[in-house]
Write an enzyme that holds these catalytic residues in place. Structure first.
Site, PDB file in Angstrom:
ATOM      1  N   ASN A 186       7.746  -7.892   3.582  1.00  0.00           N
ATOM      2  CA  ASN A 186       8.813  -7.031   3.057  1.00  0.00           C
ATOM      3  C   ASN A 186       9.711  -6.456   4.151  1.00  0.00           C
ATOM      4  O   ASN A 186      10.270  -5.381   4.000  1.00  0.00           O
ATOM      5  CB  ASN A 186       8.217  -5.896   2.210  1.00  0.00           C
ATOM      6  CG  ASN A 186       7.341  -6.422   1.095  1.00  0.00           C
ATOM      7  OD1 ASN A 186       7.702  -7.388   0.424  1.00  0.00           O
ATOM      8  ND2 ASN A 186       6.175  -5.809   0.915  1.00  0.00           N
ATOM      9  N   ARG A 187       9.772  -7.171   5.241  1.00  0.00           N
ATOM     10  CA  ARG A 187      10.618  -6.793   6.382  1.00  0.00           C
ATOM     11  C   ARG A 187      10.232  -5.442   6.997  1.00  0.00           C
ATOM     12  O   ARG A 187      11.009  -4.784   7.671  1.00  0.00           O
ATOM     13  CB  ARG A 187      12.095  -6.765   5.974  1.00  0.00           C
ATOM     14  CG  ARG A 187      13.044  -7.031   7.132  1.00  0.00           C
ATOM     15  CD  ARG A 187      14.506  -6.842   6.770  1.00  0.00           C
ATOM     16  NE  ARG A 187      15.334  -6.864   7.966  1.00  0.00           N
ATOM     17  CZ  ARG A 187      15.487  -5.830   8.777  1.00  0.00           C
ATOM     18  NH1 ARG A 187      14.853  -4.683   8.515  1.00  0.00           N
ATOM     19  NH2 ARG A 187      16.239  -5.921   9.846  1.00  0.00           N
ATOM     20  N   LEU A 188       8.976  -5.030   6.807  1.00  0.00           N
ATOM     21  CA  LEU A 188       8.487  -3.774   7.379  1.00  0.00           C
ATOM     22  C   LEU A 188       7.749  -4.088   8.682  1.00  0.00           C
ATOM     23  O   LEU A 188       6.545  -3.850   8.826  1.00  0.00           O
ATOM     24  CB  LEU A 188       7.581  -3.046   6.375  1.00  0.00           C
ATOM     25  CG  LEU A 188       8.273  -2.666   5.056  1.00  0.00           C
ATOM     26  CD1 LEU A 188       7.291  -1.982   4.110  1.00  0.00           C
ATOM     27  CD2 LEU A 188       9.480  -1.773   5.324  1.00  0.00           C
TER      28      LEU A 188
END
Length: 218
Positions: A186-188
């Site tokens: 989740n692009r975290l």
């Protein structure tokens, strides 16, 4: 196209006290991964006096607490850029591990003795290639390049010592900041950056230098 990275969290508590020790940890893991070709390949970005950036891939040849070293023709584009604006960025793109390392710092030429010592370890053909190629210059054809190489091969056969070209040598990037990037879902992503400083509350390396660690938003 997008890939979901599923990896282990990277926290400040996981890091070594200074960035070279942390780089050594990751570099060892990278070198042992068969999915990664040439783990010492890095993208070097420079900018000239006009501020226009340029990037290219080169090979890291040595690193220690003094910095990260690669070799080049000083008359090449990157050499000219660094002569005018002595700062560079290095990017190690270790995609199969969902990792990147980004080094930013001041670039300086290594001593001539260090350059000569490394040049002597290069394969004979690579030594000749350093002479044959006027790196970054416009040439008429590949045939011209090969003709120059053959001329040098005749002058310096395998058993001859090839002198080091006067315009060829090492560049050491002395890090001012080193970022360790670990991809996540989740692009975290985790982005932890060492910043060189001298002051209370910073992590101190074995050489007495101090580094602050900060987390960046992905």
């Amino acid at each position: 196209m997008r890939e979901q990275y599923r990896t282990t969290e990277l926290s400040a508590a996981d890091l070594a006290p200074e960035p070279i020790a942390q780089f050594t940890r990751w570099f060892k893991e990278t070198a042992e991964n068969p999915a990664i070709h040439e783990p010492n390949a890095m993208i070097v970005s420079t900018a000239g006096a006009d501020g226009r950036p340029s990037s290219r891939t080169v090979l890291l040849k040595h690193y220690d607490r003094a910095g990260f070293v690669f070799f080049t023709n000083y008359d090449s584009r990157k050499g000219a850029d660094l002569a005018a604006n002595p700062y560079a960025s290095l990017l190690f793109p270790w995609h199969p591990l969902a990792r990147q390392v980004i080094v930013t710092g001041r670039a300086e030429r290594v001593g001539r003795e260090e350059t000569v010592a490394y040049f002597r370890t290069r394969p004979h053909g690579s030594q000749l290639g350093a002479w044959a190629s006027p790196q970054s210059s416009v040439i008429a054809s590949r045939a011209e390049l090969l003709a120059r190489y053959e001329e040098l091969a005749a002058r310096y056969p395998e058993d001859a010592q090839v002198p080091v070209p006067p315009e060829w040598g090492g560049i050491r990037v002395v890090p001012e900041a080193v970022e360790f990037w670990q991809g996540h879902e989740n692009r975290l992503h985790d982005r932890l950056r060492y910043v060189r400083e001298a002051g209370p509350g910073s992590a101190e390396g074995a050489d007495g230098e101090t580094w602050r660690v900060e987390r960046l938003a992905p």
